[in-house]
Design a protein around this motif. Structure first.
Motif, PDB file in Angstrom:
ATOM      1  N   GLY A  35       0.792  -1.213   0.000  1.00 15.79           N
ATOM      2  CA  GLY A  35       0.000   0.000   0.000  1.00 15.79           C
ATOM      3  C   GLY A  35       0.826   1.265   0.000  1.00 15.79           C
ATOM      4  O   GLY A  35       2.056   1.223  -0.073  1.00 15.79           O
ATOM      5  N   TRP A  36       0.090   2.376   0.053  1.00 15.78           N
ATOM      6  CA  TRP A  36       0.707   3.696   0.061  1.00 15.78           C
ATOM      7  C   TRP A  36       0.156   4.497   1.232  1.00 15.78           C
ATOM      8  O   TRP A  36      -1.056   4.510   1.482  1.00 15.78           O
ATOM      9  N   TYR A  37       1.071   5.165   1.914  1.00 16.11           N
ATOM     10  CA  TYR A  37       0.740   6.107   2.975  1.00 16.11           C
ATOM     11  C   TYR A  37       1.318   7.462   2.573  1.00 16.11           C
ATOM     12  O   TYR A  37       2.204   7.535   1.723  1.00 16.11           O
ATOM     13  N   ARG A  38       0.813   8.497   3.187  1.00 13.64           N
ATOM     14  CA  ARG A  38       1.383   9.818   2.926  1.00 13.64           C
ATOM     15  C   ARG A  38       1.461  10.606   4.228  1.00 13.64           C
ATOM     16  O   ARG A  38       0.697  10.377   5.169  1.00 13.64           O
ATOM     17  N   GLN A  39       2.388  11.544   4.220  1.00 18.61           N
ATOM     18  CA  GLN A  39       2.555  12.410   5.372  1.00 18.61           C
ATOM     19  C   GLN A  39       2.723  13.842   4.891  1.00 18.61           C
ATOM     20  O   GLN A  39       3.689  14.148   4.180  1.00 18.61           O
ATOM     21  N   ALA A  40       1.785  14.682   5.268  1.00 16.20           N
ATOM     22  CA  ALA A  40       1.859  16.094   4.943  1.00 16.20           C
ATOM     23  C   ALA A  40       2.607  16.813   6.066  1.00 16.20           C
ATOM     24  O   ALA A  40       2.663  16.325   7.195  1.00 16.20           O
ATOM     25  N   PRO A  41       3.177  17.977   5.771  1.00 16.70           N
ATOM     26  CA  PRO A  41       3.916  18.718   6.800  1.00 16.70           C
ATOM     27  C   PRO A  41       3.051  18.975   8.026  1.00 16.70           C
ATOM     28  O   PRO A  41       1.918  19.457   7.912  1.00 16.70           O
ATOM     29  N   GLY A  42       3.585  18.631   9.192  1.00 15.68           N
ATOM     30  CA  GLY A  42       2.879  18.871  10.437  1.00 15.68           C
ATOM     31  C   GLY A  42       1.758  17.902  10.743  1.00 15.68           C
ATOM     32  O   GLY A  42       1.038  18.079  11.732  1.00 15.68           O
ATOM     33  N   LYS A  43       1.606  16.875   9.911  1.00 20.11           N
ATOM     34  CA  LYS A  43       0.522  15.916  10.122  1.00 20.11           C
ATOM     35  C   LYS A  43       1.074  14.510  10.288  1.00 20.11           C
ATOM     36  O   LYS A  43       2.222  14.222   9.935  1.00 20.11           O
ATOM     37  N   GLN A  44       0.224  13.620  10.795  1.00 21.48           N
ATOM     38  CA  GLN A  44       0.631  12.237  10.955  1.00 21.48           C
ATOM     39  C   GLN A  44       0.548  11.495   9.625  1.00 21.48           C
ATOM     40  O   GLN A  44      -0.210  11.881   8.727  1.00 21.48           O
ATOM     41  N   ARG A  45       1.312  10.428   9.537  1.00 22.49           N
ATOM     42  CA  ARG A  45       1.246   9.580   8.352  1.00 22.49           C
ATOM     43  C   ARG A  45      -0.120   8.904   8.311  1.00 22.49           C
ATOM     44  O   ARG A  45      -0.615   8.417   9.326  1.00 22.49           O
ATOM     45  N   GLU A  46      -0.723   8.874   7.115  1.00 23.43           N
ATOM     46  CA  GLU A  46      -2.043   8.302   6.972  1.00 23.43           C
ATOM     47  C   GLU A  46      -2.092   7.348   5.784  1.00 23.43           C
ATOM     48  O   GLU A  46      -1.350   7.526   4.804  1.00 23.43           O
ATOM     49  N   LEU A  47      -2.976   6.380   5.886  1.00 24.27           N
ATOM     50  CA  LEU A  47      -3.176   5.447   4.792  1.00 24.27           C
ATOM     51  C   LEU A  47      -3.846   6.160   3.622  1.00 24.27           C
ATOM     52  O   LEU A  47      -4.829   6.880   3.800  1.00 24.27           O
ATOM     53  N   VAL A  48      -3.309   5.938   2.426  1.00 21.54           N
ATOM     54  CA  VAL A  48      -3.939   6.439   1.209  1.00 21.54           C
ATOM     55  C   VAL A  48      -4.715   5.311   0.533  1.00 21.54           C
ATOM     56  O   VAL A  48      -5.892   5.451   0.228  1.00 21.54           O
ATOM     57  N   ALA A  49      -4.033   4.197   0.294  1.00 23.68           N
ATOM     58  CA  ALA A  49      -4.669   3.061  -0.357  1.00 23.68           C
ATOM     59  C   ALA A  49      -3.842   1.814  -0.103  1.00 23.68           C
ATOM     60  O   ALA A  49      -2.617   1.894   0.062  1.00 23.68           O
ATOM     61  N   ALA A  50      -4.517   0.671  -0.069  1.00 28.70           N
ATOM     62  CA  ALA A  50      -3.830  -0.598   0.107  1.00 28.70           C
ATOM     63  C   ALA A  50      -4.541  -1.659  -0.719  1.00 28.70           C
ATOM     64  O   ALA A  50      -5.733  -1.530  -1.024  1.00 28.70           O
ATOM     65  N   ILE A  51      -3.791  -2.703  -1.070  1.00 30.30           N
ATOM     66  CA  ILE A  51      -4.352  -3.792  -1.861  1.00 30.30           C
ATOM     67  C   ILE A  51      -3.789  -5.105  -1.357  1.00 30.30           C
ATOM     68  O   ILE A  51      -2.575  -5.233  -1.131  1.00 30.30           O
TER      69      ILE A  51
END
Length: 117
Positions: A35-51
């Motif tokens: 899968g893919w996670y993302r982290q924006a500045p000042g934010k926690q890492r979050e799930l984007v999509a998984a398979i």
């Protein structure tokens, strides 16, 4: 030794598209999902999509209808097609492999996605 190599990030205008790729190499016991996670500045890492290996997908509500995740099991490669990108999609995108056989997750080094005019 496990290695995850990501590619495809960059700068794109709002409404544009990008395709991320992540090739996983090394010894895995049993991959349950990629899968893919993302982290924006000042934010926690979050799930984007998984398979999962069986093809079941899971998306964050914020990307449903715009992003598509796919994978090539034979190549241990996962892709993320991102369309209609928005500035709030900006962040560092990390590839993730869940090796359920070893009860551990592996992470890529991250690739920057910037959506800006």
């Amino acid at each position: 030794q496990v290695q995850l190599v990501e590619s495809g990030g960059g700068l794109v205008q709002p409404g544009g598209s990008l395709r991320l790729s992540c090739a996983a190499s090394g010894s895995f016991v049993r991959i349950a999902s990629m899968g893919w996670y993302r982290q924006a500045p000042g934010k926690q890492r979050e799930l984007v999509a998984a398979i999962t290996t069986g093809g079941t997908t899971n998306y964050a509500d914020s990307v449903k209808g715009r992003f598509t995740i796919s994978r090539d099991n034979a190549k241990n490669t996962v892709y993320l097609q991102m369309n209609s990108l928005k500035p709030e999609d900006t962040g560092v995108y990390y590839c993730n492999v869940d090796d359920r056989g070893r009860l551990r997750a592996y992470w890529g080094q991250g690739t920057q996605v910037t959506v800006s005019s």
